[in-house]
Scaffold this motif. Structure first.
Motif, PDB file in Angstrom:
ATOM      1  N   THR A 127     -22.057  31.267  -2.321  1.00 16.00           N
ATOM      2  CA  THR A 127     -22.472  31.593  -3.825  1.00 16.00           C
ATOM      3  C   THR A 127     -22.220  30.507  -4.827  1.00 16.00           C
ATOM      4  OG1 THR A 127     -21.800  33.858  -3.209  1.00 16.00           O
ATOM      5  CG2 THR A 127     -22.437  33.346  -5.693  1.00 16.00           C
ATOM      6  N   TRP A 128     -21.131  29.964  -4.772  1.00 13.55           N
ATOM      7  CA  TRP A 128     -21.015  28.767  -5.746  1.00 13.55           C
ATOM      8  C   TRP A 128     -22.010  27.576  -5.549  1.00 13.55           C
ATOM      9  CZ3 TRP A 128     -17.601  28.916  -9.580  1.00 13.55           C
ATOM     10  CH2 TRP A 128     -17.183  27.827 -10.481  1.00 13.55           C
ATOM     11  N   ASN A 129     -22.363  27.244  -4.313  1.00 15.75           N
ATOM     12  CA  ASN A 129     -23.248  26.007  -4.117  1.00 15.75           C
ATOM     13  C   ASN A 129     -24.656  26.411  -4.179  1.00 15.75           C
ATOM     14  OD1 ASN A 129     -20.991  24.410  -3.694  1.00 15.75           O
ATOM     15  ND2 ASN A 129     -20.626  25.083  -1.712  1.00 15.75           N
ATOM     16  N   GLU A 130     -24.830  27.754  -4.376  1.00 18.38           N
ATOM     17  CA  GLU A 130     -26.638  28.149  -4.073  1.00 18.38           C
ATOM     18  C   GLU A 130     -27.155  27.580  -5.427  1.00 18.38           C
ATOM     19  OE1 GLU A 130     -29.895  29.480  -2.963  1.00 18.38           O
ATOM     20  OE2 GLU A 130     -28.059  29.801  -1.766  1.00 18.38           O
ATOM     21  N   PHE A 131     -28.352  27.151  -4.992  1.00 17.55           N
ATOM     22  CA  PHE A 131     -29.337  26.333  -6.178  1.00 17.55           C
ATOM     23  C   PHE A 131     -30.625  27.091  -6.336  1.00 17.55           C
ATOM     24  CE2 PHE A 131     -32.621  23.003  -7.051  1.00 17.55           C
ATOM     25  CZ  PHE A 131     -32.090  22.741  -8.272  1.00 17.55           C
ATOM     26  N   ILE A 132     -31.362  27.369  -5.084  1.00 14.90           N
ATOM     27  CA  ILE A 132     -32.450  27.860  -5.091  1.00 14.90           C
ATOM     28  C   ILE A 132     -32.689  29.316  -5.738  1.00 14.90           C
ATOM     29  CG2 ILE A 132     -34.571  28.407  -3.638  1.00 14.90           C
ATOM     30  CD1 ILE A 132     -34.184  25.553  -4.024  1.00 14.90           C
ATOM     31  N   LEU A 133     -31.721  30.184  -5.431  1.00  8.88           N
ATOM     32  CA  LEU A 133     -32.014  31.535  -5.841  1.00  8.88           C
ATOM     33  C   LEU A 133     -31.748  31.666  -7.422  1.00  8.88           C
ATOM     34  CD1 LEU A 133     -30.175  33.694  -2.953  1.00  8.88           C
ATOM     35  CD2 LEU A 133     -32.381  33.440  -3.370  1.00  8.88           C
ATOM     36  N   PRO A 134     -30.651  30.890  -7.985  1.00 15.51           N
ATOM     37  CA  PRO A 134     -30.846  31.371  -9.446  1.00 15.51           C
ATOM     38  C   PRO A 134     -31.895  30.546 -10.093  1.00 15.51           C
ATOM     39  CG  PRO A 134     -28.984  29.678  -8.671  1.00 15.51           C
ATOM     40  CD  PRO A 134     -29.658  30.501  -7.415  1.00 15.51           C
ATOM     41  N   LEU A 135     -32.473  29.529  -9.482  1.00 17.50           N
ATOM     42  CA  LEU A 135     -33.521  28.773 -10.027  1.00 17.50           C
ATOM     43  C   LEU A 135     -34.831  29.529 -10.322  1.00 17.50           C
ATOM     44  CD1 LEU A 135     -34.773  25.951 -11.021  1.00 17.50           C
ATOM     45  CD2 LEU A 135     -35.338  25.586  -8.687  1.00 17.50           C
TER      46      LEU A 135
END
Length: 288
Positions: free
Chosen positions: A234-242
């Motif tokens: 979750t901390w390293n996720e980039f695509i989903l919050p974008l």
């Protein structure tokens, strides 16, 4: 004559035993030397591989304390002037305080949901060994390999009014990681003897109390693994919050670093300081 024969046989047996002991000792020494050589070789590769992993971290850490001109070389040389104010500049200009809070909310929320829901679901599916439970378990596990359809997922988030909300992002993170956490917990619960459940039921435990008072404390090893993996992912996720956050006020740390790099791409000292601050919670969780 009998005494002479016995004396000869006695010396022959002693010589044979001596030869066998000598051969075994020499063979054991050779095996010991081979084990030592193999251990040295394996440890040497481990040290070399660890050095390759540590060098980029040291490069970022050292350059985060340099001036903008000194950090442009991106070398491992120690800074001639230590600039501790780089971190303050990054926090103020990069809005890392808000991004850190968002990442903490997303990670903690998804960890709590995944740990609780996956353990409860895995317990029920593991104890009920019928066809329906098996198909439900396979349906969950299938989610590990299924690709994400962002178009339909966006429509669902908009219809449920979860788009551009922190709660929607937390539920999205949890939903995407629950299949893998159920897979981990299911196998662990299968090794817990059913006699423990039967003894608890005989003592008067209800199904809910059976799970929370008896089974859940036994799941600490696998739950720690689930929590760590869920937090890191979750901390390293980039695509989903974008895709599913529409404003910078809901961006996590990864998007804050990306945005900061686009503005201050010439100041490598500030970029390295930003990366250090972003990676610090992950490193702390790993060591804990």
């Amino acid at each position: 004559n009998l005494a002479v024969v016995r004396h000869v046989y006695f010396h022959a047996d002693c010589g044979l035993l001596y030869d066998q002991d000598y051969d075994q000792g020499r063979g054991g020494g050779i095996m010991k030397q081979k084990n030592i050589a193999g251990s040295i070789l394996v440890n040497g590769f481990a040290i070399l591989f660890s050095a390759l992993m540590i060098i980029p971290l040291l490069l970022i850490l050292i350059n985060s304390f340099k001036t903008s001109l000194a950090a442009s070389d991106m070398s491992l040389a120690w800074p001639t002037e230590w600039r501790f104010d780089n971190f303050q500049v990054v926090i103020e200009k990069g809005k890392l305080d808000t991004a850190f809070l968002n990442s903490l909310i997303y990670s903690a929320g998804s960890v709590a949901i995944c740990a609780l829901c996956s353990s409860m679901a895995a317990f029920v599916l593991s104890r009920r060994r019928n066809k329906s439970s098996k198909w439900i378990y396979l349906f969950f596990v299938l989610g590990i390999t299924m690709p994400i359809n962002f178009v339909s997922l966006m429509k669902v988030m908009q219809v449920l009014h979860l788009y551009n909300t922190r709660g929607g992002v937390v539920l999205l993170y949890a939903a995407l990681q629950i299949p893998f956490t159920i897979f981990l917990t299911y196998g662990f619960i299968g090794k817990i003897p059913r006699e423990i459940d039967e003894a608890a039921v005989i003592d008067g435990c209800s199904p809910i109390r059976l799970f929370f008072s008896v089974i859940l404390p036994l799941l600490k090893p696998v739950l720690v693994t689930v929590m760590v993996l869920t937090f890191l992912n979750t901390w390293n996720e980039f695509i989903l919050p974008l895709y599913f956050t529409g404003g910078t006020d809901k961006w996590p740390m990864t998007l804050a670093v990306y945005n900061f790099f686009g503005i201050y791409f010439k100041d490598w000292n500030l970029i390295c300081a930003d990366i250090v601050l972003t990676s610090l919670p992950v490193i702390l969780v790993y060591f804990l």
